[in-house]
Design a protein around this motif. Structure first.
Motif, mmCIF file in Angstrom:
data_model
loop_
_atom_site.group_PDB
_atom_site.id
_atom_site.type_symbol
_atom_site.label_atom_id
_atom_site.label_comp_id
_atom_site.label_asym_id
_atom_site.label_seq_id
_atom_site.Cartn_x
_atom_site.Cartn_y
_atom_site.Cartn_z
ATOM 1 N N ARG A 1 -6.649 -8.430 5.214
ATOM 2 C CA ARG A 1 -6.374 -7.275 4.360
ATOM 3 C C ARG A 1 -5.358 -6.363 5.040
ATOM 4 N NH1 ARG A 1 -10.016 -4.534 0.975
ATOM 5 N NH2 ARG A 1 -10.954 -6.581 0.656
ATOM 6 N N LEU A 2 -4.286 -6.040 4.330
ATOM 7 C CA LEU A 2 -3.263 -5.147 4.853
ATOM 8 C C LEU A 2 -3.468 -3.721 4.369
ATOM 9 C CD1 LEU A 2 -0.511 -4.583 6.262
ATOM 10 C CD2 LEU A 2 0.593 -5.280 4.124
ATOM 11 N N ALA A 3 -3.769 -3.553 3.095
ATOM 12 C CA ALA A 3 -3.947 -2.211 2.525
ATOM 13 C C ALA A 3 -4.711 -2.341 1.224
ATOM 14 C CB ALA A 3 -2.589 -1.540 2.292
ATOM 15 N N GLU A 4 -5.253 -1.214 0.764
ATOM 16 C CA GLU A 4 -5.983 -1.196 -0.508
ATOM 17 C C GLU A 4 -5.810 0.165 -1.164
ATOM 18 O OE1 GLU A 4 -10.592 -1.449 -2.172
ATOM 19 O OE2 GLU A 4 -10.009 -2.611 -0.400
ATOM 20 N N GLY B 1 10.563 -4.139 7.206
ATOM 21 C CA GLY B 1 9.259 -4.285 7.837
ATOM 22 C C GLY B 1 8.175 -3.459 7.175
ATOM 23 N N ARG B 2 8.421 -3.010 5.957
ATOM 24 C CA ARG B 2 7.445 -2.175 5.254
ATOM 25 C C ARG B 2 7.213 -2.688 3.841
ATOM 26 N NH1 ARG B 2 9.783 3.658 7.429
ATOM 27 N NH2 ARG B 2 8.732 3.553 9.445
ATOM 28 N N LEU B 3 5.962 -2.641 3.423
ATOM 29 C CA LEU B 3 5.603 -2.917 2.041
ATOM 30 C C LEU B 3 5.690 -1.605 1.279
ATOM 31 C CD1 LEU B 3 4.311 -4.578 -0.308
ATOM 32 C CD2 LEU B 3 2.087 -3.911 0.637
ATOM 33 N N VAL B 4 6.540 -1.562 0.267
ATOM 34 C CA VAL B 4 6.723 -0.355 -0.535
ATOM 35 C C VAL B 4 6.182 -0.632 -1.934
ATOM 36 C CG1 VAL B 4 8.372 1.329 -1.422
ATOM 37 C CG2 VAL B 4 8.752 0.268 0.814
ATOM 38 N N LEU C 1 4.926 6.581 -4.707
ATOM 39 C CA LEU C 1 5.625 5.535 -3.971
ATOM 40 C C LEU C 1 5.172 5.623 -2.521
ATOM 41 C CD1 LEU C 1 7.794 3.348 -4.571
ATOM 42 C CD2 LEU C 1 9.480 4.932 -3.643
ATOM 43 N N GLU C 2 4.683 4.507 -1.989
ATOM 44 C CA GLU C 2 4.107 4.524 -0.647
ATOM 45 C C GLU C 2 4.635 3.340 0.157
ATOM 46 O OE1 GLU C 2 -0.329 4.481 1.444
ATOM 47 O OE2 GLU C 2 -0.043 5.286 -0.583
ATOM 48 N N ALA C 3 4.942 3.601 1.429
ATOM 49 C CA ALA C 3 5.415 2.567 2.340
ATOM 50 C C ALA C 3 4.363 2.322 3.411
ATOM 51 C CB ALA C 3 6.735 2.990 2.987
ATOM 52 N N THR D 1 0.312 3.874 6.940
ATOM 53 C CA THR D 1 1.237 4.436 5.964
ATOM 54 C C THR D 1 2.386 5.129 6.685
ATOM 55 O OG1 THR D 1 -0.478 4.754 4.294
ATOM 56 C CG2 THR D 1 1.511 6.091 4.084
ATOM 57 N N ALA D 2 3.601 4.695 6.401
ATOM 58 C CA ALA D 2 4.784 5.295 7.027
ATOM 59 C C ALA D 2 5.196 6.560 6.295
ATOM 60 C CB ALA D 2 5.935 4.289 7.041
ATOM 61 N N TRP D 3 5.141 6.544 4.985
ATOM 62 C CA TRP D 3 5.448 7.724 4.173
ATOM 63 C C TRP D 3 4.956 7.485 2.759
ATOM 64 C CZ3 TRP D 3 8.389 6.217 0.075
ATOM 65 C CH2 TRP D 3 9.244 5.120 0.235
ATOM 66 N N ARG D 4 4.770 8.550 2.037
ATOM 67 C CA ARG D 4 4.434 8.466 0.614
ATOM 68 C C ARG D 4 4.998 9.692 -0.074
ATOM 69 N NH1 ARG D 4 -1.059 9.638 2.368
ATOM 70 N NH2 ARG D 4 -1.600 7.435 2.124
#
Length: 677
Positions: free
Chosen positions: A292-295, A314-317, A332-334, A342-345
Motif C-alpha cells: 500500500r502506497l497511499a489511501e 518520482g511522485r504520484l499526483v 490535487l495531491e502529490a 505527501t509532498a504537497w497538496r
C-alpha cells in the motif's frame, strides 16, 4: 400405361427434390461465400510511410493554438454500453478506436495512415503493446461469432486472426483491455482462466487459472489496466469483496493479489510503478510489489469515474474529491512514491484528465471559470504544485457520453479528447492537437488578450433597451470573475430583474424594420443584421446561461427567423405574459482575433444538444441554444456574448440584437483599443 404414369411421377418428384437441394446448396454457398466474404465486409487500408516516435515533451506554458483536430463518430451498436471512443498516442501515431474500428493517424499532422473496419461487425475491444495493435470484433446480432485480429501498428498490415477466445476484462469506457510485453490477455466463456496470446502471431503463450471462486468482471466500466511489465485485473469473488490480481504479461506469473472492501467492480488505473483502485469506499494506491502506497477514504472520492492521476518526478499526483466536499470541489495531491509521504497538496478545480511529459503536468479543466466559455489547461510543476493556467481554444461538456475526456502530451504537442453532441443524433469524440500559440500582449489565462479589452457586461444594453423589455435598468447586478491571479476589470455577467412595482415609462417595443432599413428605436438597433460566417462554436453555455424560454423568432417578421416573434404593445399591461422574469448578459470570451472567436463559437455549437443558426440577430454569427429560444449566443468580431431571458417569448432574441449593435458600436469597451485585434 399405369407403369409409365408412375415412372413420370417419380421422375417429377426426383426433379423437385433435386431442385430444392440445388436451391439449398446455393443458399449455403451464398451465405458462406458471399454474405460472409472478406472482400465486401472489410475496409482495410495500410501504409508504407515511415514514422518516428515523438519526444517526451509537451508545449511550454503559454497560449495554446489548434494544430489539427479529428472527430470520430460514436458507434451506437446493438450491444448497449460499448459505444465509447478512445485514444492513444504512441510511436508518432494517434490511434482513434471506436465500435466502428481503428483509425490511425500521424500524431504530428493528423494525416491518415491506416484504418480497419468490418461491415456488420462491432469492435468491442482493442489492445496495444509495443508496435502491435489487436482488435476484437463481434458480428452484429450474433455474439457467438467473434474474431481477434492482430496488426502491425506502424503499417496496419494484418498479422493474424483468431476466433473463440474473448478479451480479458475490457474497460467499457475505453474499450481497452490489458496487454504488455508483446502479449495480450484473453479468457474463455467462464472468465475463470487467463491466457497470454502473442500479439505478433496470435499463438497462445501461457495459461493461468484464477483463484478458486473468482472470475473476471464482465462489462465493468474500467476494471483493468496495464503497462508493458504489469497487468492488473479486478475479480468478482462470489459474495465476498472483490480482489485485484497483478500478473506479468509475458509469463502469466502472479505478482500479487489484494482484497478490496467492496464487492463492486473497482475503477482501476495502472501507471508506471503504481496501481490505483477505487471501490466506492476509498481510493487506494499500490506499489509494483502490491504494498500500500497511499489511501484516500470517501464514498465519492472519485465520483463515478477514474480519479485522474499521473506519475511525474518520482511522485504520484492524484486529483480527487476530499471526503465531504461538494461536487466540483477537488484536491490535487502529490505523494512520494518512495516513502508514501505527501509532498504537497492544494485545492483545485474539477480536473477531467491529467497528463505528464517533459517534467510538467497538464491538467484539463472543463471550464476556464464558471462564467467563461473555453476549457482550460493548468500547467503544474511536480516539485511544488505551482500552477499556470492557460485558455484552451475549445469548449467542452464532460457530461456528454461517448468519450471520457482524455489528455496526452508528446512531441511538443498536447492532445485532448472531448465529447461532442455533433454529428447528431449519435454524437462524436473530437481529438484536438494543441501547440504553443503566439504570445499576445495579454496574459495566457485570457489567451493573450489584454484584460482591458474585455467589455463591461452591464454596459452592453442601454436604458431604452431594458425599458422596452420591461426590465429595471437600476436593478443591474454585476458579477466579476478571475482566473487564478488574473482578475477581469469589468463585470463579466450582468443580471437585470423586472420591477417589483409598475410605473416604468411606456416605451415602444424593440423592432427592426423588415426591409432592413434603419430602426426608429432610440437604442440604435442594426439597420440590417450582418450575415453570419460558417457555423462556429463558442464553447458551452455556462450554467447561468441554460436554455429556456419560448420558440425563437425575430420581431415584426424580421428576416432570417423561422417564425415571427409576438410583438409587445408597450402599454405596460402585459403582466400575465411577462410574469416574474430576469435577464442575464454574459461576456463569454474575448479572443485575440475574430478567427479564433469563430472557432470557439463552432465548438460551442458542437457541444450543444440543440443549436440553431439565427441570421436575424446581427453580428457575425448567432445561435439559439437549447430546446427553446431563451438563450442566444452572438459573436461580433472577437467578442462572444450569451443572452439569457426565459420570458417572454423572444425577449432573448430582441436583446441579443441590441447587444450585437452595441458591441459593433464599441459599447462597454475600453476607449483605447489594444493592438491584439
Amino acid at each position: 400405361m399405369g407403369g409409365r404414369r408412375f415412372g413420370g411421377r417419380r421422375r417429377a418428384a426426383v426433379g423437385v427434390v433435386c431442385g430444392v437441394l440445388v436451391v439449398a446448396v446455393c443458399g449455403v454457398l451464398v451465405v458462406r461465400v458471399v454474405t460472409r466474404a472478406e472482400w465486401w465486409q472489410v475496409r482495410h487500408s495500410v501504409t508504407a510511410v515511415p514514422v518516428s516516435p515523438l519526444a517526451d515533451v509537451g508545449p511550454p506554458p503559454g497560449p495554446l493554438a489548434t494544430s489539427w483536430q479529428q472527430s470520430a463518430p460514436v458507434h451506437r451498436g446493438p450491444l448497449a454500453g460499448y459505444n465509447s471512443v478512445a485514444f492513444e498516442v504512441a510511436y508518432g501515431q494517434a490511434v482513434l478506436a471506436s465500435g466502428s474500428g481503428l483509425d490511425v493517424r500521424d500524431a504530428r499532422t493528423g494525416a491518415a495512415r491506416w484504418s480497419y473496419r468490418r461491415m456488420g461487425w462491432t469492435m468491442l475491444g482493442w489492445a496495444a503493446t509495443g508496435t502491435r495493435l489487436v482488435g476484437y470484433f463481434e458480428r452484429d446480432g450474433d455474439r457467438g461469432e467473434r474474431m481477434m485480429v492482430g496488426f502491425d501498428a506502424l503499417s496496419g498490415a494484418e498479422l493474424w486472426r483468431q476466433s473463440g477466445e474473448t478479451p480479458a476484462s475490457v474497460a467499457r469506457t475505453t474499450l481497452r483491455w490489458p496487454a504488455g510485453s508483446d502479449t495480450v490477455l484473453t479468457t474463455d466463456g467462464d472468465r475463470r482462466v487467463l491466457y497470454g496470446r502473442s500479439a505478433a502471431n496470435g499463438a497462445r503463450l501461457w495459461t493461468q487459472r484464477l483463484p478458486e471462486g473468482c472470475r473476471l468482471f464482465e462489462g465493468a466500466a474500467h476494471a483493468s489496466g496495464s503497462v508493458e511489465k504489469t497487468a492488473v485485473l479486478a475479480l468478482e469473488c462470489g459474495k465476498g469483496p472483490s480482489r485485484l490480481i497483478a500478473v506479468r504479461p509475458d509469463t502469466g506469473a502472479v505478482r500479487w493479489t489484494r482484497s478490496l472492501d467492496s464487492a463492486d467492480a473497482p475503477e482501476v488505473t495502472v501507471l508506471d510503478g503504481v496501481t490505483l483502485a477505487a471501490d466506492g469506499t476509498a481510493l487506494r494506491a499500490y506499489r509494483d510489489n502490491g504494498d500500500r502506497l497511499a489511501e484516500w477514504s470517501g464514498e465519492n472520492v472519485c465520483d463515478d469515474v477514474i480519479c485522474p492521476a499521473v506519475v511525474a518526478g518520482g511522485r504520484l499526483v492524484v486529483a480527487y474529491r476530499p471526503d465531504g466536499a461538494r461536487r466540483g470541489e477537488q484536491r490535487l495531491e502529490a505523494v512520494e512514491t518512495s516513502s508514501g509521504q505527501t509532498a504537497w497538496r492544494r485545492d483545485a478545480p474539477e480536473y477531467a484528465a491529467l497528463a505528464a511529459a517533459g517534467g510538467r503536468i497538464y491538467a484539463l479543466r472543463p471550464r476556464l471559470s464558471s462564467a467563461l466559455l473555453p476549457a482550460g489547461v493548468d500547467v503544474v510543476a511536480p516539485a511544488d504544485g505551482a500552477t499556470q493556467t492557460v485558455a484552451a481554444p475549445f469548449a467542452m461538456d464532460p457530461e456528454l457520453d461517448g468519450a471520457r475526456p482524455w489528455l496526452a502530451a508528446a512531441g511538443g504537442l498536447l492532445y485532448a479528447a472531448v465529447p461532442t453532441a455533433t454529428p447528431r443524433p449519435g454524437g462524436a469524440a473530437r481529438l484536438v492537437a494543441l501547440r504553443g500559440g503566439s504570445a499576445g500582449p495579454g496574459p495566457a489565462e485570457l489567451g493573450g488578450t489584454p484584460a482591458a479589452d474585455w467589455p463591461d457586461a452591464c454596459a452592453l444594453l442601454q436604458r431604452p433597451d431594458l425599458l422596452a423589455a420591461r426590465l429595471d435598468p437600476d436593478s443591474a447586478r454585476p458579477d466579476g470573475d478571475r482566473i487564478g491571479e488574473q482578475k477581469l476589470p469589468h463585470a463579466v455577467s450582468c443580471t437585470y430583474q423586472a420591477p417589483e412595482q409598475e410605473g416604468l415609462p411606456d416605451v415602444p417595443p424593440l423592432t427592426v424594420a423588415p426591409s432592413g432599413g434603419p430602426s426608429e428605436q432610440p437604442s440604435g438597433l442594426p439597420a440590417e443584421p450582418r450575415g453570419s460566417a460558417s457555423p462556429e462554436r463558442s464553447g458551452s453555455a455556462s450554467p447561468s446561461a441554460s436554455a429556456s424560454g419560448g420558440k425563437s423568432p425575430g420581431p415584426g417578421g424580421d428576416g432570417g427567423s423561422p417564425t415571427p416573434e409576438p410583438s409587445e404593445s408597450g402599454t405596460g399591461t402585459g403582466d400575465d405574459e411577462w410574469g416574474a422574469r430576469s435577464l442575464t448578459v454574459t461576456v463569454k470570451w474575448v479572443a485575440p482575433t475574430g478567427q479564433a472567436a469563430s472557432a470557439l463559437m463552432e465548438s460551442l455549437r458542437a457541444v450543444q444538444s440543440q443549436a440553431r443558426r439565427r441570421t436575424d440577430i446581427g453580428g457575425d454569427e448567432a445561435y439559439e441554444l437549447g430546446p427553446t429560444a431563451g438563450t442566444i449566443a452572438v459573436r461580433v468580431d472577437r467578442y462572444i456574448v450569451v443572452v439569457t431571458a426565459a420570458r417572454p417569448l423572444g425577449a432573448a432574441s430582441r436583446l441579443a440584437r441590441a447587444v450585437a449593435v452595441g458591441l459593433a458600436g464599441g459599447a462597454g469597451r475600453s476607449p483605447q483599443p489594444s493592438n491584439s485585434s
